[in-house]
Design a protein around this motif. Sequence first.
Motif, mmCIF file in Angstrom:
data_model
loop_
_atom_site.group_PDB
_atom_site.id
_atom_site.type_symbol
_atom_site.label_atom_id
_atom_site.label_comp_id
_atom_site.label_asym_id
_atom_site.label_seq_id
_atom_site.Cartn_x
_atom_site.Cartn_y
_atom_site.Cartn_z
ATOM 1 N N PHE A 23 0.852 2.322 -3.516
ATOM 2 C CA PHE A 23 -0.432 2.928 -3.842
ATOM 3 C C PHE A 23 -0.438 4.385 -3.400
ATOM 4 O O PHE A 23 -0.830 5.278 -4.148
ATOM 5 N N GLU A 24 0.013 4.632 -2.171
ATOM 6 C CA GLU A 24 0.001 5.990 -1.634
ATOM 7 C C GLU A 24 0.949 6.908 -2.402
ATOM 8 O O GLU A 24 0.626 8.077 -2.647
ATOM 9 N N GLN A 25 2.108 6.398 -2.817
ATOM 10 C CA GLN A 25 3.025 7.204 -3.628
ATOM 11 C C GLN A 25 2.340 7.650 -4.917
ATOM 12 O O GLN A 25 2.430 8.812 -5.316
ATOM 13 N N GLN A 52 -12.243 0.967 -0.119
ATOM 14 C CA GLN A 52 -11.642 -0.331 0.160
ATOM 15 C C GLN A 52 -12.621 -1.410 -0.265
ATOM 16 O O GLN A 52 -13.824 -1.309 -0.019
ATOM 17 N N ARG A 65 -0.964 7.716 -5.523
ATOM 18 C CA ARG A 65 -2.119 8.567 -5.230
ATOM 19 C C ARG A 65 -1.674 10.020 -5.050
ATOM 20 O O ARG A 65 -2.262 10.946 -5.608
ATOM 21 N N ALA A 66 -0.599 10.209 -4.282
ATOM 22 C CA ALA A 66 -0.086 11.558 -4.047
ATOM 23 C C ALA A 66 0.448 12.181 -5.337
ATOM 24 O O ALA A 66 0.183 13.354 -5.626
ATOM 25 N N PRO A 87 -7.561 11.917 -1.135
ATOM 26 C CA PRO A 87 -7.666 10.747 -0.255
ATOM 27 C C PRO A 87 -9.114 10.400 0.085
ATOM 28 O O PRO A 87 -9.423 9.236 0.368
ATOM 29 N N LEU A 130 0.810 -1.206 0.000
ATOM 30 C CA LEU A 130 0.000 0.000 0.000
ATOM 31 C C LEU A 130 0.849 1.264 0.000
ATOM 32 O O LEU A 130 0.360 2.339 -0.365
ATOM 33 N N GLY A 131 2.115 1.159 0.368
ATOM 34 C CA GLY A 131 3.009 2.300 0.270
ATOM 35 C C GLY A 131 3.139 2.761 -1.171
ATOM 36 O O GLY A 131 3.174 3.966 -1.454
ATOM 37 N N ALA A 138 -8.720 4.516 -5.873
ATOM 38 C CA ALA A 138 -8.857 5.973 -5.888
ATOM 39 C C ALA A 138 -9.166 6.378 -7.323
ATOM 40 O O ALA A 138 -8.553 5.866 -8.262
ATOM 41 N N VAL A 177 -10.761 7.469 -1.850
ATOM 42 C CA VAL A 177 -10.256 6.101 -1.701
ATOM 43 C C VAL A 177 -11.328 5.206 -1.100
ATOM 44 O O VAL A 177 -11.928 5.521 -0.074
#
Length: 114
Positions: free
Chosen positions: A64-66, A80, A68-69, A75, A61-62, A91, A78
Amino acid sequence: MTTSIETIAVASDQVSAASALLAILTAHPSLPAPDVQLKVTSVPGTYDWTWGLYIALHYGLGQFEQWRAALGLDPATVEQKQHGTTAWLIATGTHSGVPVELYGFYPHDTDDER
C-alpha cells in the motif's frame, strides 16, 4: 409529448483513467500487482463525477505504501477502516488528473485478550 434522453457511457469515456493507469504501470513497473478497476467516482473537492481508478492491495501494508508514494497521494489523506477481522487503509486523490482510490487490506485481530 416530452421525451427524455438517457446518457449512456461509452468506452471512450474511460480513456483518461486507462491512460493514467498505463502511465503509472509504465513509470513504476516493479510495483506489486494490484487489483484494478476503472469506475465512476467523484472528483475530489467537487460535485462532479468521472471515470477514475480503484486500486486494491491485499498482501501487506508495505505494498500500500509503495503505491501511495508512487501515486504521490498525501499521507494526510489516509484513513483506516475496519469490519470484523478485516481492516483497510484508504488514500484518495488524483494522478494525471484522474481520481484515484487506493485501498490496502490487512487482517485485524479482534481478540481483546491478546
